[in-house]
Design an enzyme around this catalytic site. Structure first.
Site, PDB file in Angstrom:
ATOM      1  N   ASN A 182     -20.329   9.256  48.009  1.00 49.71           N
ATOM      2  CA  ASN A 182     -20.041   9.162  46.566  1.00 49.71           C
ATOM      3  C   ASN A 182     -20.047  10.625  46.001  1.00 49.71           C
ATOM      4  OD1 ASN A 182     -19.525   8.665  43.631  1.00 49.71           O
ATOM      5  ND2 ASN A 182     -20.768   6.873  43.802  1.00 49.71           N
ATOM      6  N   SER A 183     -18.782  11.375  45.980  1.00 54.58           N
ATOM      7  CA  SER A 183     -18.642  12.818  45.413  1.00 54.58           C
ATOM      8  C   SER A 183     -19.185  12.889  43.920  1.00 54.58           C
ATOM      9  CB  SER A 183     -17.480  12.882  45.667  1.00 54.58           C
ATOM     10  OG  SER A 183     -16.973  12.814  47.114  1.00 54.58           O
ATOM     11  N   LEU A 239      -6.645  14.333  45.050  1.00 51.28           N
ATOM     12  CA  LEU A 239      -5.248  13.857  45.320  1.00 51.28           C
ATOM     13  C   LEU A 239      -5.134  12.349  44.944  1.00 51.28           C
ATOM     14  CD1 LEU A 239      -4.612  15.998  48.364  1.00 51.28           C
ATOM     15  CD2 LEU A 239      -4.516  16.580  46.063  1.00 51.28           C
ATOM     16  N   ASP A 284      -8.257   7.214  41.714  1.00 55.06           N
ATOM     17  CA  ASP A 284      -7.996   6.073  40.975  1.00 55.06           C
ATOM     18  C   ASP A 284      -7.741   6.357  39.559  1.00 55.06           C
ATOM     19  OD1 ASP A 284      -8.433   3.638  39.817  1.00 55.06           O
ATOM     20  OD2 ASP A 284     -10.021   3.263  40.963  1.00 55.06           O
ATOM     21  N   THR A 332      -0.701  13.070  52.199  1.00 53.71           N
ATOM     22  CA  THR A 332      -1.364  12.071  51.942  1.00 53.71           C
ATOM     23  C   THR A 332      -0.530  10.610  52.118  1.00 53.71           C
ATOM     24  OG1 THR A 332      -1.370  11.684  49.639  1.00 53.71           O
ATOM     25  CG2 THR A 332      -2.988  13.432  50.564  1.00 53.71           C
ATOM     26  N   GLU A 334      -0.739   8.267  49.971  1.00 52.25           N
ATOM     27  CA  GLU A 334      -0.132   8.086  48.449  1.00 52.25           C
ATOM     28  C   GLU A 334       1.011   8.810  48.064  1.00 52.25           C
ATOM     29  OE1 GLU A 334      -0.845   5.716  46.464  1.00 52.25           O
ATOM     30  OE2 GLU A 334      -2.055   4.754  47.666  1.00 52.25           O
TER      31      GLU A 334
END
Length: 262
Positions: A138-139, A158, A161, A236, A238
């Site tokens: 969890n950054s 990048l 959310d 990526t 996404e």
């Protein structure tokens, strides 16, 4: 058929995966929800301090340092790395740079670990992907647990959310408080890359970063020939999805400024 090895609370390191992985992992066996609640207790493993982190299991080719050379450190971190497109694209291009993907979702992290292990088995691949790894973390809570002050030279956010709902915007990956932590682990002169297909989120990240005294905006035209930014925009999952759908991408890059004099 490649299948993910299940664990209750942890994820296999790339070194462990290489001992059992026989075929290239298929993404459909590792699917889970697109986003995770960062405020939930995920029973994560993390070191008490950076000097207690065991990087040898992630980069066995570089640990311990050989021939009396200085020990390498992780320098690039892709926060919320998803299926690992960025580090897999950049790994062979920069084989002397250790880069880490950080992902909170169990199955997705496992996919990236298995993907790296598979590529390491292919000896003819440039660089051997020995310089890339992934960790479940969890950054937003534990960046200083993994990285020392000024350790990183590049950090990536990048297609994070967007947290559209007003009550959830506190969970956005770029906030005033979190920027202080990113500035701590990013060395002066280091670069923070942000890319998103959500204009509102872009404006949020841009405004918060410009307002922070330890970051300065880098005009996009100055980055036009940067192969790293190209990969950040296109490598990526996404990013490729946005291109297929003909969507827009908004980019903002920021340079870490020197600490103010006392």
């Amino acid at each position: 058929m490649a299948t993910a090895v299940k664990r209750s609370h942890d994820t296999m390191t790339t070194q462990e995966s290489s001992e059992v992985l026989l075929r290239e992992p298929q993404k459909r066996w590792y699917r889970q929800r697109a986003h995770a609640n960062v405020f939930t207790d995920h029973e994560l493993d993390y070191p008490a301090s950076p000097d207690q982190m065991d990087w040898a299991s992630h980069y066995p080719a570089y640990f311990p340092a050989k021939d009396g050379t200085e020990q390498k450190q992780v320098e690039w971190a892709d926060v919320g790395c998803g299926f690992g497109g960025l580090i897999m694209a950049l790994g062979p291009q920069f084989p002397d740079t250790l880069m880490l993907g950080m992902e909170i979702r169990v199955s997705v992290t496992q996919y990236v670990a298995d993907r790296i292990a598979h590529q390491r088995q292919l000896a003819d691949k440039p660089g051997g992907y020995q310089n890339v790894s992934v960790i479940r973390a969890n950054s937003m809570k534990h960046m200083p647990n993994f990285f020392a002050k000024g350790q990183l030279s590049k950090i990536f956010f990048l297609f994070p959310d967007p947290h559209f709902k007003l009550r959830k915007q506190k969970a956005r990956i770029v906030t005033t408080a979190l920027l202080a932590e990113y500035a701590y682990v990013l060395r002066p002169g280091g670069i923070m890359y942000t890319v998103t297909d959500v204009k509102d989120l872009h404006e949020w990240m841009d405004a918060h970063s410009r307002a922070h005294k330890l970051f300065e905006y880098i005009p996009t035209e100055e980055m036009v020939d940067d192969p790293i930014l190209l990969a950040a925009r296109t490598a990526t999952e996404e990013g490729r999805k946005v291109e297929r759908n003909g969507g827009d991408k908004w980019v903002a890059c920021f340079r870490r400024l020197p600490d103010p004099e006392a």
